[in-house]
Motif scaffolding. Sequence first.
Motif, PDB file in Angstrom:
ATOM      1  N   ALA A  24      47.690  21.878  51.700  1.00 26.06           N
ATOM      2  CA  ALA A  24      48.643  21.113  51.624  1.00 26.06           C
ATOM      3  C   ALA A  24      49.377  20.666  53.538  1.00 26.06           C
ATOM      4  CB  ALA A  24      50.004  21.860  51.358  1.00 26.06           C
ATOM      5  N   GLU A  25      49.122  19.546  53.813  1.00 26.71           N
ATOM      6  CA  GLU A  25      49.143  18.761  54.874  1.00 26.71           C
ATOM      7  C   GLU A  25      48.427  19.917  55.976  1.00 26.71           C
ATOM      8  OE1 GLU A  25      53.782  19.357  55.798  1.00 26.71           O
ATOM      9  OE2 GLU A  25      53.458  17.737  54.242  1.00 26.71           O
ATOM     10  N   GLY A  26      47.092  19.794  55.454  1.00 25.19           N
ATOM     11  CA  GLY A  26      46.492  20.525  57.200  1.00 25.19           C
ATOM     12  C   GLY A  26      46.191  21.378  56.608  1.00 25.19           C
ATOM     13  N   ASN A  27      47.057  22.542  55.865  1.00 28.94           N
ATOM     14  CA  ASN A  27      47.229  24.105  55.876  1.00 28.94           C
ATOM     15  C   ASN A  27      46.685  24.628  54.569  1.00 28.94           C
ATOM     16  OD1 ASN A  27      48.338  25.008  58.531  1.00 28.94           O
ATOM     17  ND2 ASN A  27      50.812  23.664  57.232  1.00 28.94           N
ATOM     18  N   CYS A  28      45.942  25.392  54.429  1.00 29.34           N
ATOM     19  CA  CYS A  28      44.910  26.109  53.822  1.00 29.34           C
ATOM     20  C   CYS A  28      46.012  27.761  53.634  1.00 29.34           C
ATOM     21  CB  CYS A  28      43.850  26.575  53.413  1.00 29.34           C
ATOM     22  SG  CYS A  28      42.896  24.837  53.738  1.00 29.34           S
ATOM     23  N   ARG A  29      45.805  27.595  52.507  1.00 25.16           N
ATOM     24  CA  ARG A  29      45.885  28.920  52.228  1.00 25.16           C
ATOM     25  C   ARG A  29      45.664  30.164  50.300  1.00 25.16           C
ATOM     26  NH1 ARG A  29      52.276  31.174  51.498  1.00 25.16           N
ATOM     27  NH2 ARG A  29      51.673  33.145  50.743  1.00 25.16           N
ATOM     28  N   LEU A  30      45.319  31.066  50.396  1.00 26.72           N
ATOM     29  CA  LEU A  30      44.328  31.832  49.446  1.00 26.72           C
ATOM     30  C   LEU A  30      45.135  32.861  49.193  1.00 26.72           C
ATOM     31  CD1 LEU A  30      41.734  31.636  47.079  1.00 26.72           C
ATOM     32  CD2 LEU A  30      40.620  33.076  49.003  1.00 26.72           C
ATOM     33  N   ASP A  31      45.792  33.283  48.342  1.00 29.06           N
ATOM     34  CA  ASP A  31      46.537  34.475  48.016  1.00 29.06           C
ATOM     35  C   ASP A  31      45.740  35.323  47.096  1.00 29.06           C
ATOM     36  OD1 ASP A  31      48.672  34.290  49.655  1.00 29.06           O
ATOM     37  OD2 ASP A  31      49.131  33.191  48.225  1.00 29.06           O
ATOM     38  N   LEU A  32      44.526  36.205  46.964  1.00 33.76           N
ATOM     39  CA  LEU A  32      44.252  37.292  46.020  1.00 33.76           C
ATOM     40  C   LEU A  32      45.241  38.523  45.781  1.00 33.76           C
ATOM     41  CD1 LEU A  32      40.786  37.725  47.741  1.00 33.76           C
ATOM     42  CD2 LEU A  32      41.593  35.714  46.091  1.00 33.76           C
ATOM     43  N   ARG A  33      45.414  38.616  44.662  1.00 33.98           N
ATOM     44  CA  ARG A  33      46.259  40.282  44.179  1.00 33.98           C
ATOM     45  C   ARG A  33      46.004  40.834  43.201  1.00 33.98           C
ATOM     46  NH1 ARG A  33      52.650  39.602  43.075  1.00 33.98           N
ATOM     47  NH2 ARG A  33      53.002  38.888  45.480  1.00 33.98           N
ATOM     48  N   VAL A  34      45.816  41.882  43.941  1.00 33.78           N
ATOM     49  CA  VAL A  34      45.258  42.829  41.986  1.00 33.78           C
ATOM     50  C   VAL A  34      46.631  44.154  42.426  1.00 33.78           C
ATOM     51  CG1 VAL A  34      43.306  44.466  41.764  1.00 33.78           C
ATOM     52  CG2 VAL A  34      42.732  42.463  42.925  1.00 33.78           C
ATOM     53  N   THR A  35      47.154  44.509  40.957  1.00 32.73           N
ATOM     54  CA  THR A  35      48.026  45.715  40.534  1.00 32.73           C
ATOM     55  C   THR A  35      48.016  45.725  39.140  1.00 32.73           C
ATOM     56  OG1 THR A  35      49.279  43.560  38.882  1.00 32.73           O
ATOM     57  CG2 THR A  35      49.859  44.393  40.977  1.00 32.73           C
ATOM     58  N   TRP A  36      48.326  46.995  38.979  1.00 35.42           N
ATOM     59  CA  TRP A  36      47.611  47.655  38.487  1.00 35.42           C
ATOM     60  C   TRP A  36      48.642  48.803  37.775  1.00 35.42           C
ATOM     61  CZ3 TRP A  36      45.233  47.857  42.850  1.00 35.42           C
ATOM     62  CH2 TRP A  36      44.957  49.352  43.062  1.00 35.42           C
ATOM     63  N   SER A  37      49.405  50.048  37.130  1.00 32.63           N
ATOM     64  CA  SER A  37      50.087  50.722  36.727  1.00 32.63           C
ATOM     65  C   SER A  37      49.831  52.216  36.586  1.00 32.63           C
ATOM     66  CB  SER A  37      51.153  50.430  35.744  1.00 32.63           C
ATOM     67  OG  SER A  37      52.334  51.481  35.408  1.00 32.63           O
ATOM     68  N   GLU A  38      50.045  52.867  37.148  1.00 30.70           N
ATOM     69  CA  GLU A  38      49.482  54.219  37.310  1.00 30.70           C
ATOM     70  C   GLU A  38      49.655  54.780  35.951  1.00 30.70           C
ATOM     71  OE1 GLU A  38      49.471  55.452  42.066  1.00 30.70           O
ATOM     72  OE2 GLU A  38      51.297  55.871  40.573  1.00 30.70           O
ATOM     73  N   ASP A  39      51.132  54.720  35.353  1.00 33.01           N
ATOM     74  CA  ASP A  39      51.067  55.061  34.413  1.00 33.01           C
ATOM     75  C   ASP A  39      51.555  54.442  32.751  1.00 33.01           C
ATOM     76  OD1 ASP A  39      54.206  57.263  35.498  1.00 33.01           O
ATOM     77  OD2 ASP A  39      53.834  54.590  35.136  1.00 33.01           O
ATOM     78  N   ALA A  40      51.360  53.416  32.353  1.00 32.30           N
ATOM     79  CA  ALA A  40      51.510  52.622  31.706  1.00 32.30           C
ATOM     80  C   ALA A  40      50.923  51.622  31.012  1.00 32.30           C
ATOM     81  CB  ALA A  40      53.125  51.268  32.224  1.00 32.30           C
ATOM     82  N   ASP A  41      51.810  50.915  29.233  1.00 37.14           N
ATOM     83  CA  ASP A  41      50.621  50.493  28.933  1.00 37.14           C
ATOM     84  C   ASP A  41      49.688  49.330  29.662  1.00 37.14           C
ATOM     85  OD1 ASP A  41      51.161  51.233  26.471  1.00 37.14           O
ATOM     86  OD2 ASP A  41      53.163  49.846  26.227  1.00 37.14           O
ATOM     87  N   PRO A  42      48.621  48.980  29.104  1.00 38.51           N
ATOM     88  CA  PRO A  42      47.603  48.523  29.842  1.00 38.51           C
ATOM     89  C   PRO A  42      47.899  46.323  29.673  1.00 38.51           C
ATOM     90  CG  PRO A  42      46.459  48.697  28.230  1.00 38.51           C
ATOM     91  CD  PRO A  42      47.634  49.360  27.749  1.00 38.51           C
TER      92      PRO A  42
END
Length: 88
Positions: free
Chosen positions: A60-78
């Motif tokens: 947008a308007e000459g500004n670029c963005r890439l977001d990567l998010r990896v999440t998981w739970s240590e003790d919940a349903d998949p």
Amino acid sequence: MKTDGKFRHESLQSRKTIKALLESITKGLGKGELTLSDEDGAITLEPDGLLTLRIRAERAEGNCRLDLRVTWSEDADPPKSKGAPKIS
């Protein structure tokens, strides 16, 4: 017992440095242990099982963005899965 904590880092880096950092993240994901640190602190995470991947990109308007998010739970349903994205 795992302890809670946060790690945040923001800095200007070259593409080459960011590529090396992303490669280190993929290695850590592969072995099931990620340790992130800088002069302000550190955290160790142990990704296991199914992980949720979120990718967002925008330009947008000459500004670029890439977001990567990896999440998981240590003790919940998949989480629910959508399948793998295509990246080229």
